[in-house]
Write an enzyme that holds these catalytic residues in place. Structure first.
Site, PDB file in Angstrom:
ATOM      1  N   CYS A  33      -6.440   1.603   2.262  1.00  0.00           N
ATOM      2  CA  CYS A  33      -6.425   0.228   2.781  1.00  0.00           C
ATOM      3  C   CYS A  33      -7.718  -0.532   2.479  1.00  0.00           C
ATOM      4  O   CYS A  33      -7.694  -1.748   2.289  1.00  0.00           O
ATOM      5  CB  CYS A  33      -6.128   0.205   4.276  1.00  0.00           C
ATOM      6  SG  CYS A  33      -7.293   1.155   5.252  1.00  0.00           S
ATOM      7  N   GLN A  39       0.857  -1.194   0.000  1.00  0.00           N
ATOM      8  CA  GLN A  39       0.000   0.000   0.000  1.00  0.00           C
ATOM      9  C   GLN A  39       0.886   1.235   0.000  1.00  0.00           C
ATOM     10  O   GLN A  39       1.637   1.454   0.943  1.00  0.00           O
ATOM     11  CB  GLN A  39      -0.908   0.019   1.230  1.00  0.00           C
ATOM     12  CG  GLN A  39      -1.784   1.272   1.285  1.00  0.00           C
ATOM     13  CD  GLN A  39      -2.634   1.362   2.534  1.00  0.00           C
ATOM     14  OE1 GLN A  39      -2.902   0.371   3.189  1.00  0.00           O
ATOM     15  NE2 GLN A  39      -3.062   2.567   2.862  1.00  0.00           N
ATOM     16  N   ASP A  85      -1.921  -7.596   4.306  1.00  0.00           N
ATOM     17  CA  ASP A  85      -1.902  -6.221   4.808  1.00  0.00           C
ATOM     18  C   ASP A  85      -0.827  -5.470   4.028  1.00  0.00           C
ATOM     19  O   ASP A  85       0.366  -5.752   4.168  1.00  0.00           O
ATOM     20  CB  ASP A  85      -1.569  -6.256   6.309  1.00  0.00           C
ATOM     21  CG  ASP A  85      -1.491  -4.862   6.925  1.00  0.00           C
ATOM     22  OD1 ASP A  85      -1.463  -3.866   6.171  1.00  0.00           O
ATOM     23  OD2 ASP A  85      -1.443  -4.764   8.169  1.00  0.00           O
ATOM     24  N   HIS A 105      -7.658   0.631  10.162  1.00  0.00           N
ATOM     25  CA  HIS A 105      -6.968   0.025   9.020  1.00  0.00           C
ATOM     26  C   HIS A 105      -7.658  -1.263   8.601  1.00  0.00           C
ATOM     27  O   HIS A 105      -8.089  -2.047   9.435  1.00  0.00           O
ATOM     28  CB  HIS A 105      -5.511  -0.267   9.438  1.00  0.00           C
ATOM     29  CG  HIS A 105      -4.667  -0.803   8.335  1.00  0.00           C
ATOM     30  ND1 HIS A 105      -4.445  -0.116   7.160  1.00  0.00           N
ATOM     31  CD2 HIS A 105      -3.984  -1.973   8.212  1.00  0.00           C
ATOM     32  CE1 HIS A 105      -3.655  -0.847   6.372  1.00  0.00           C
ATOM     33  NE2 HIS A 105      -3.372  -1.976   6.981  1.00  0.00           N
TER      34      HIS A 105
END
Length: 229
Positions: free
Chosen positions: A95, A89, A181, A166
Site C-alpha cells: 500500500c 492493490q 485506495d 494502511h
C-alpha cells in the site's frame, strides 16, 4: 491445482527519508519533489509544510470499523474523471508503494521523470490500462519489487510483514479532491479542491477518518511537495 499464494512485500515505513530514497532511486529527480512530514492537522502546523503540495499520503490503522466501511464501499459503483490515475492493490503490504504511485500518477503534468527510469517507463506503459491491469503490471515487475524491498529494510523500525496499518493517497484532479485506495473499487471524490487548497482539504478528510477511530493513535500524514526551482 492450488492457486498461487498472493505476493506479499515488506511494508514501507511512514518515513519521508525512506520514501524519498525510494522515489529518487526510481526516477523522480531530487530537484522536482520530495516527501515531508505533516506534524499536525491544525492550520498552524499545516502552514509549516513546504508548498506547493502535490499529494498527501495518509497511514491509518485497520480496525473493525475501517474494514466494515471499506466492505460497504467496495460494491458501490464509482464514477470518477478518466483523468484520475487509479490502480488496484493485488500485492500484500504494497500500500505504501501504491500510495506513492497514485501520488505520482496524478501529477505527471507537474513533474518530469528521468528519461528511461522505472517511473518514466511504468507510467507510459500503464497510462491506458484499467486499474486491475495496472495492478498486475506492478505485480509482475521485478525492478519495483527489488526497489521496494531495499526501501522497506532501510527504515528505523524492523521490517515485519504483520501489518495492521494502511496507506492511501489524496490528490487533486480537475478541481476535485480524490481519495485513492487500491483496496477500494475506485477513486472516491471528497468534493471541490484546488492545488492551493489540497493540503487543507485533505486534512479535513483525514480528520473525519480519524474521528471514526478515536481510540487509535497510529496515524501518519506525509506531503509530497514540489521543490521550488
Amino acid at each position: 491445482m492450488a492457486s498461487p499464494t498472493p505476493k506479499r512485500w515488506l511494508p514501507l515505513e511512514a518515513n519521508p527519508d525512506v520514501m524519498n530514497q525510494f522515489l529518487f532511486g526510481l526516477g523522480l529527480p531530487e530537484d522536482q519533489a520530495e516527501c515531508n512530514d505533516v506534524y499536525g492537522l491544525d492550520d498552524e502546523l499545516l502552514e509549516m509544510v513546504p508548498k506547493p503540495v502535490l499529494a498527501v499520503l495518509f497511514l491509518y490503522p485497520l480496525t473493525t470499523k475501517s474494514e466494515e466501511e471499506r466492505l460497504r464501499q467496495i460494491n458501490e459503483k464509482r464514477e470518477y474523471s478518466n483523468k484520475v490515475y487509479f490502480m488496484k492493490q493485488t500485492v500484500g503490504n504494497a500500500c505504501g508503494t501504491i500510495g506513492l504511485l497514485h501520488a505520482l500518477g496524478n501529477i505527471t503534468s507537474e513533474i518530469k521523470f528521468v528519461e528511461g527510469s522505472f517511473f518514466d517507463k511504468f507510467f507510459k506503459s500503464t497510462a491506458n490500462l484499467d486499474p486491475m491491469q495496472r495492478a498486475l503490471f506492478l505485480e509482475n515487475d521485478t525492478e519495483m519489487e527489488v526497489a521496494h524491498s531495499v526501501a522497506a529494510t532501510a527504515g528505523d523500525t524492523e521490517a515485519s510483514d504483520n501489518v495492521d496499518t494502511h496507506f492511501i493517497c489524496f490528490a487533486c484532479v480537475d478541481g476535485e479532491l480524490y481519495e485513492l485506495d487500491g483496496r477500494k473499487s475506485g477513486a472516491i471524490s471528497h468534493g471541490p479542491s484546488s492545488p492551493s487548497t489540497l493540503l487543507k482539504d485533505a486534512a479535513k478528510a483525514i480528520q473525519s477518518m480519524i474521528q471514526k477511530n478515536p481510540d487509535s493513535l497510529n496515524f501518519n500524514v506525509i506531503a509530497l511537495s514540489k521543490k521550488s526551482q
